[in-house]
Design a protein around this motif. Structure first.
Motif, short mmCIF file in Angstrom:
data_model
loop_
_atom_site.label_atom_id
_atom_site.label_comp_id
_atom_site.label_asym_id
_atom_site.label_seq_id
_atom_site.Cartn_x
_atom_site.Cartn_y
_atom_site.Cartn_z
N LEU A 19 -20.04 -19.91 4.40
CA LEU A 19 -19.61 -19.06 5.51
C LEU A 19 -20.87 -18.44 6.11
CD1 LEU A 19 -17.16 -19.04 3.27
CD2 LEU A 19 -16.19 -17.40 4.89
N ASP B 84 -28.34 -12.81 5.52
CA ASP B 84 -28.03 -13.16 4.14
C ASP B 84 -27.48 -14.57 3.94
OD1 ASP B 84 -28.73 -10.52 3.68
OD2 ASP B 84 -26.68 -9.84 3.93
N THR C 26 -19.50 -22.90 8.16
CA THR C 26 -18.43 -22.45 9.05
C THR C 26 -18.81 -21.08 9.60
OG1 THR C 26 -16.74 -23.55 7.71
CG2 THR C 26 -15.98 -21.88 9.23
N ARG D 150 -12.14 -10.84 6.17
CA ARG D 150 -12.88 -11.70 5.23
C ARG D 150 -11.96 -12.66 4.50
NH1 ARG D 150 -16.51 -10.51 7.66
NH2 ARG D 150 -18.17 -9.00 7.28
N MET E 132 -11.18 -15.42 6.85
CA MET E 132 -12.34 -16.32 6.97
C MET E 132 -12.42 -17.27 5.77
SD MET E 132 -15.49 -13.95 8.30
CE MET E 132 -15.45 -13.09 9.86
N VAL F 14 -19.62 -20.84 -0.29
CA VAL F 14 -20.82 -20.02 -0.47
C VAL F 14 -20.77 -18.86 0.52
CG1 VAL F 14 -23.35 -19.99 -0.44
CG2 VAL F 14 -22.15 -22.11 -1.05
N THR F 15 -21.07 -17.66 0.06
CA THR F 15 -21.24 -16.54 0.98
C THR F 15 -22.57 -15.83 0.69
OG1 THR F 15 -20.21 -14.86 -0.41
CG2 THR F 15 -18.73 -16.09 1.05
N GLY F 16 -22.98 -14.98 1.62
CA GLY F 16 -24.25 -14.27 1.47
C GLY F 16 -24.07 -12.88 0.87
N ASP F 17 -22.95 -12.63 0.19
CA ASP F 17 -22.70 -11.30 -0.37
C ASP F 17 -23.78 -10.88 -1.35
OD1 ASP F 17 -20.08 -10.67 0.80
OD2 ASP F 17 -19.38 -12.38 -0.39
N GLN G 212 -24.30 -3.99 -0.98
CA GLN G 212 -25.14 -3.91 0.22
C GLN G 212 -24.42 -3.17 1.36
OE1 GLN G 212 -25.99 -7.13 3.19
NE2 GLN G 212 -27.73 -7.47 1.83
N VAL G 213 -23.16 -3.53 1.57
CA VAL G 213 -22.33 -2.83 2.57
C VAL G 213 -20.98 -2.54 1.93
CG1 VAL G 213 -23.46 -3.81 4.61
CG2 VAL G 213 -21.58 -5.06 3.54
N SER H 123 -18.07 -3.62 2.30
CA SER H 123 -17.19 -4.73 1.90
C SER H 123 -17.72 -5.46 0.67
CB SER H 123 -17.03 -5.71 3.06
OG SER H 123 -18.29 -6.23 3.43
N LYS I 123 -31.94 -6.28 -0.39
CA LYS I 123 -32.08 -6.69 1.02
C LYS I 123 -33.52 -7.11 1.32
CE LYS I 123 -30.05 -7.23 5.01
NZ LYS I 123 -28.77 -7.90 5.21
N ASP J 147 -20.41 -10.96 16.41
CA ASP J 147 -19.59 -12.03 15.85
C ASP J 147 -18.13 -11.61 15.82
OD1 ASP J 147 -20.02 -10.22 13.78
OD2 ASP J 147 -20.26 -11.75 12.23
#
Ligand code: ATP
Ligand code: MG
Length: 417
Positions: free
Chosen positions: A189, A195, A213, A272, A275, A292-295, A299-300, A302, A328, A350
């Motif tokens: 994603l 990230d 995606t 999310r 998504m 795969v995600t950039g979590d 960090q934030v 969510s 980060k 986005d």
């Protein structure tokens, strides 16, 4: 003097440990090197005794070759090498030809003798050759030149294979990892931020082929849409894996449904989850084995453990978050190295900012999220995303990335392509 044959001498580490499957991994590495070097004056790629040599055509410049090889996963290190005769004096001549080009204060000779029939062992060659080179170095650069085995300024590598003797100086780092295409496919994603593109790269580094995606606001508004950013990031990553697919999914209408039907503090979690569901459907279509995600943890809002759980719950495929323990700053440093930093720092929307809640829930629970989602027709929204999705294919060929086709979702798209 005869034109000197030059090669790039390439070593791989981890692949060498794969006892039973080494042939498969090395074979893919050689194919990938050939693909990466397409269009450059390469004579042939050979594989004598556990290393790879890329022989260049006469007078071919080495820099572009080095640059391309440094983007081939599986390469642990590389060095410019020349062929020498098998006599020590011949090896010394070639070594000096490379070392003597610029001054140095210390050096080391390292010898690998794959050919066990060679009349001297590695240590003997190292000592004798070291002595011969020392004499020449002191003569040219002064009496202060020393041998330093621990931290030499210059290193001369001699590889005595059963075929040729190769002499190389000054090893360069390769990217490491495993050859692209040896691990199966994944769907990332890709957000357009710093990230997720770095996350994708880390999975690519381990041999996975990663497709993308991206969810964007509809319609693509000139100058503010995130789609061109995602496209540029996919383009940047493509040389590492030769081909990429980018799905672009319009998301604004789906967000409008969530805004209309769900409590505002749950919006981000519900976005999310949608998504993930849509990306998973595209992933299954492409026979991907995971998402795969950039979590990155905390960090934030969510990305609390609570919210990562309630979001991740909807995925059936394994969900990989390779940056979960990264700071980060570490991620941005990597983005700089990859050349994605500037693209990722562009301002874009986005998702419509009007749809962002003032007080997002930070510690969500499964049942409260299920409750918040209960007013939505989840399957219809997934279908809405899939129906609007478009696919772009990127190819890396002869040093250039091209976008080959743009097709609507649902049209024939084989997982292989
Ligand atoms: P990034 O820098 O990757 O945007 P982030 O710090 O902004 O991450 P979030 O916005 O919470 O974090 O997103 C977490 C992850 O969700 C992203 O790393 C990405 O994998 C995915 N994601 C977020 N927005 C999108 C999007 N518009 N399209 C695709 N994936 C997305
Ligand atoms: Mg983001």
């Amino acid at each position: 003097m005869m034109a000197m044959r030059q090669a790039l001498l390439i070593h791989y580490h981890e692949i060498a440990l794969k006892a039973g499957n080494r042939g498969f991994f090395v074979g893919r590495l050689k194919e990938n090197l050939a693909a990466a070097l397409e269009g450059l004056p390469v004579d042939r790629i050979v594989h004598p005794d556990g290393r790879i040599a890329v022989w260049l055509k006469d007078d071919a410049p080495v820099e572009p070759v080095i640059e391309r090889i440094q983007r081939v996963f599986g390469v642990a290190n590389l060095a410019v090498a020349r062929e020498a005769g098998r006599e020590l004096a011949e090896i010394a001549d070639v070594a000096w030809g490379m070392l003597g080009e610029r001054a140095f204060g210390s050096f080391a000779v390292r010898v690998k003798r794959a050919d066990k029939n060679y009349p001297m062992n590695s240590l003997e060659v190292e000592r004798k050759l070291g002595g011969m080179l020392m004499e020449r170095a002191r003569e040219k650069f002064g009496p202060q030149v020393k041998v330093n085995l621990d931290a030499p300024e210059r290193t001369c590598l001699v590889e005595i294979t059963s075929g040729v003797v190769l002499v190389a100086v000054d090893k360069l780092q390769g990217p490491g990892g495993m050859p692209s295409g040896t691990a199966g496919r994944l769907m990332c994603l890709l957000s357009g931020g710093f990230d997720s593109v770095v996350a994708a790269w880390y999975m690519m580094k381990r041999g996975a082929k990663v497709h993308f995606t991206h969810f964007h606001a509809t319609p693509e508004r000139a100058g503010e849409s995130s789609a061109p950013v995602a496209r540029e990031l996919a383009r940047r990553l493509t040389p590492w894996q030769f081909g990429s697919q980018l799905w672009l999914v319009p998301f604004e209408e789906i967000q409008r449904h969530i805004v209309a039907k769900a409590p505002s503090e749950f919006r981000i979690i519900l976005y999310r989850r949608m998504m993930l569901r849509i990306a998973e459907r595209l992933a299954l279509r492409k026979r991907c084995l995971g998402l795969v995600t950039g979590d990155s943890l905390a960090q934030v809002a969510s990305q609390t453990l609570h919210n990562l759980r309630t979001v991740g719950e909807v995925a059936h495929l394994p969900l990989y978050r390779p940056l979960i323990g990264f700071d980060k700053e570490e991620i941005i440093a990597m983005a700089r190295r990859l050349g994605t930093c500037e693209t990722s720092s562009q301002k874009f929307e986005d998702c419509c900012p009007l749809f962002m809640p003032k007080h997002p829930v930070i510690f969500s629970e499964l049942d409260s999220v299920a409750q918040a989602e209960s007013g939505l027709d989840v399957e219809a929204l997934v279908q809405l995303g899939l129906d609007g999705a478009t696919l772009e294919r990127f190819h890396f060929k002869a040093g250039e990335v091209t976008v080959e086709t743009v097709v609507k979702a649902g049209e024939s798209d084989s997982p292989e392509s």
